[in-house]
Design an enzyme around this catalytic site. Sequence first.
Site, PDB file in Angstrom:
ATOM      1  N   MET A  74       0.827  -1.206   0.000  1.00  6.95           N
ATOM      2  CA  MET A  74       0.000   0.000   0.000  1.00  6.95           C
ATOM      3  C   MET A  74       0.868   1.266   0.000  1.00  6.95           C
ATOM      4  SD  MET A  74      -2.741  -1.357   2.807  1.00  6.95           S
ATOM      5  CE  MET A  74      -3.758   0.101   2.735  1.00  6.95           C
ATOM      6  N   HIS A  75       0.221   2.390  -0.228  1.00 12.53           N
ATOM      7  CA  HIS A  75       0.783   3.737   0.011  1.00 12.53           C
ATOM      8  C   HIS A  75       1.899   4.180  -0.920  1.00 12.53           C
ATOM      9  CE1 HIS A  75      -1.259   3.155   3.860  1.00 12.53           C
ATOM     10  NE2 HIS A  75      -0.435   2.175   4.169  1.00 12.53           N
ATOM     11  N   ASP A 222      -2.896  -4.656   0.160  1.00  9.86           N
ATOM     12  CA  ASP A 222      -2.628  -6.041   0.578  1.00  9.86           C
ATOM     13  C   ASP A 222      -3.243  -6.397   1.936  1.00  9.86           C
ATOM     14  OD1 ASP A 222      -0.801  -4.519   2.026  1.00  9.86           O
ATOM     15  OD2 ASP A 222       0.979  -5.547   1.263  1.00  9.86           O
TER      16      ASP A 222
HETATM   17  C1  XUL Z   1      -0.153  -1.111   5.523  1.00  6.68           C
HETATM   18  C2  XUL Z   1       1.258  -1.093   5.074  1.00  6.68           C
HETATM   19  C3  XUL Z   1       1.967  -2.355   4.871  1.00  6.68           C
HETATM   20  C4  XUL Z   1       2.148  -2.627   3.419  1.00  6.68           C
HETATM   21  C5  XUL Z   1       2.927  -3.916   3.248  1.00  6.68           C
HETATM   22  O1  XUL Z   1      -0.618   0.142   5.884  1.00  6.68           O
HETATM   23  O2  XUL Z   1       1.857  -0.075   4.853  1.00  6.68           O
HETATM   24  O3  XUL Z   1       1.330  -3.399   5.501  1.00  6.68           O
HETATM   25  O4  XUL Z   1       0.912  -2.645   2.784  1.00  6.68           O
HETATM   26  O5  XUL Z   1       2.926  -4.350   1.977  1.00  6.68           O
END
Ligand code: XUL
Length: 474
Positions: A74-75, A222
């Site tokens: 994410m992000h 994810d």
């Molecule tokens: C959730 C996050 C992590 C990534 C790992 O906020 O930053 O879990 O998604 O892939």
Amino acid sequence: MTVLVGLDVGTTGVKALALSPEGEVLARAERGYPLSTPLPGWSEQDPEDWWRASEAALADLGVEPAGIGLSGQMHGLVCLDSEERVLRPAILWNDQRTGEECAEIEERVGLERLIALTGNRALTGFTAPKLLWVRRHEPDLYARIAHVLLPKDYVRLRLTGVRAIDVADASGTLLFDVAGRRWSGEVLDALDLPAEWLPEALESPEVSGHWSGIPVAAGSGDQAAAALGVGIDRPGPVSVVLGTSGVVLAALPAFQADPQARVHAFCHAVPGGWQAMGVMLSAAGSLAWLRDVAGGTWDELTAEAATWPPGAEGLTFLPYLQGERTPHADPGARGAFTGLSLRHDRGALARAVLEGVAYGLRDSLDLLRALGVEAEVGRASGGGARSDLWLRIVASVLGIPLERTVSEEGSAYGAALLGGVAAGVFTDVHEAVAACVRVRDTVEPEPGWRGAYDEGHRRYQALYPALRPLEAPA
Ligand code: XUL
């Protein structure tokens, strides 16, 4: 035969999974790629690596899917020019360079208003502060941005030619009105960011485009996908993920943000559903670090850890190797071993790492409980969940049983379920979960470990305030 495919664009590699409509895993393929840390706290990847790995993993599967679902780290910020060309390496979820930009966002929008609008505070890993960082430090490049995507959405673009995102992943940008499930005009205006850069936000099971005629679901970040993959489509068990990051996630009955945003409030991958989660940046990532510096294999380290009693004779590990998010939103936080003695060996270090990560997850669970989440059981996934010892430790520290599902495929499994809804194989996400997800075994807390772990957690919680003044400012 009907086949559903899930494609998870992770931090260490891509995972492709083929499922039957009954949830049986028919094939899996994985392709890795590097991560670069050009400066301390930085974390970047080349989006073309994701695409090459995705294409190869889909080819390795060798199936004709009825539907595909995407999930991913994410992000991360992917900047594209007007020809949809990648402008710079993606800045990832665990990158910590944006402390100043986070302060700027909270100043411009106002912390209370930001939490009311987005459900969250400005955290270094989120997407919006990364955009502001590029604006400040790479103005020429910033001037060429025409589109902004998240990691799995770049793979979608290459797969389908469509720029789109899902509401669960969009929630992690800090530009999204999480309660209203749409981009926040107010936040975009306050930060002076053009709404035209952002892709259309769809509900996770919606069809976002097609790959050779095959429907591709919007998918999700994810963590939401991992929750679906272990059957968390509505309030009930909490999702406990031991991946590179460590997560405790609860599906919520309605949108709800912690007044101080100590846990993230996001849309869930179920239309009309929300979730809250606490995120540790280094969970299985901490054990991978120990393996890299101390040698041994994963199995050797956990076997040696099993020879030590709970609490590892006073040895405590603080897992803030890359800064932290929950419960201390602090990019400058650092890891530590405390309480070392001559008796401690590599197994003791490993035991302390397993326990330190478990204490961090307990901090997240306690914050979810403060939101009113009634967590009586957890569902575990992620690479670390394959270790019986680690799950016994986590179950004992959290004080709840942890269930493992028949398939331990995590996010890719949840993504495949979303692909199944997009293909019309299931009428909705709830039907997909009911058809495919089954509990395999349960790891109970060890009653005899309780005292050592209550004491260990107290020791652990005292470390951050004691050690933080000795470390560099954020
Ligand atoms: C959730 C996050 C992590 C990534 C790992 O906020 O930053 O879990 O998604 O892939």
